[in-house]
Scaffold this active site. Sequence first.
Site, short mmCIF file in Angstrom:
data_model
loop_
_atom_site.label_atom_id
_atom_site.label_comp_id
_atom_site.label_asym_id
_atom_site.label_seq_id
_atom_site.Cartn_x
_atom_site.Cartn_y
_atom_site.Cartn_z
CD GLU A 142 -13.54 5.64 -11.30
OE1 GLU A 142 -12.50 4.98 -11.46
OE2 GLU A 142 -13.57 6.88 -11.31
CB CYS B 229 -12.65 7.76 -14.11
SG CYS B 229 -12.32 9.25 -13.10
CE LYS C 22 -9.64 4.60 -14.09
NZ LYS C 22 -9.84 5.31 -12.80
#
Length: 277
Positions: free
Chosen positions: A43, A156, A115
Site C-alpha cells: 500500500e 490494508c 480501497k
Amino acid sequence: MESFTAACVQMRSGRDPAANLETFETMVREAAGQGADYVQTPEMTGLLVRDRDELLGKVRDEASDPLVAKASALAGELSIHLHIGSTAIRLDDGKAANRGFLFGPDGALIARYDKIHMFDVDLPDGESWRESNTYRPGDEAVVASTPLGAIGMSVCYDLRFPHLYRAQARAGAEVLTVPAAFTRQTGRKHWHILLRARAIENSAFVIAAAQGGLHEDGRETYGHSLIAAPDGTVLAEAQGDEPCIVTADLDMKAVAAQRSSIPNLANDQDFTIDVVG
C-alpha cells in the site's frame, strides 16, 4: 497455470515520489530476477505522507502518474504480472483514491481497485487516523481473471472485513491479495492472525506485501510481508520491517484440494438474524 512464483516487495516509502519510484523499479527488477512471475508491492508504494495538503499537492491523476506508467512498462519488459499494491491517485473532487493496479506481462492494465474501507480509528496509544478526510472510498470489489488464477484485490484495512474476501472467493478468487501499511501497534497483535484466517476461511492463497519501519512522516509500520497457503500455512515471511523481497512457489492445485477437503465455501448458507429479548 498450475503453479507460479509470487514475490512480495517490502518497502519503506517516504515523502519523495521520485525516490520511491527509483526504489520501486530496483526492487521489482530484483524480484523478477529471482524468478517471480507475479510481483506485489505494498500500500502507498508511490508516496507515504500523513499531511493531507502535502499529499494532495504531490499526487497526480492516473493518466499522468509516473508510477503507473513505470509499472506498465516494467511488467511488459520483464514479462511479469505486476501489482502495485496501491498508490494515491488524484480525483476531481479534492480527494484522492487509494488505488491498486494489476498489470499483465504485456504491460496492459488488467484491473484497478480503490480501497473500500477507510482507516478511521483512534488507537490505544493515542495514535489517530482519519483516512476519509483525504481519500474517497471505493464501492466495488474486484476479482481479476489472469493466466495465474483468479486474483482478489484489497488494501490494508480491508483485511478486517472478512465478508469482502468471502464474496471474492464465492466469485472464484483463488488468490487473495492484501498489500498494506499496517501500523506497528496493530500489526504486532493482528497481522498474522488475520491473514492466516482469511486464507483458511476461503481456502485461498493470501499474498500481502507490506510497508515496514520508521517513515519520514513519523509513522511506524509493521513489515512482515508474507504469503500464506490455503490451509493457513505461512509459506514465506519477511523477518522484520527492513526493505526486502520474499518469494514462494504457489501450487494452484492446493486451492481445489483444500476446498474439497474442507468444503466451507460449498457448505456456506444464507441466513437471517433474529434479535430477541
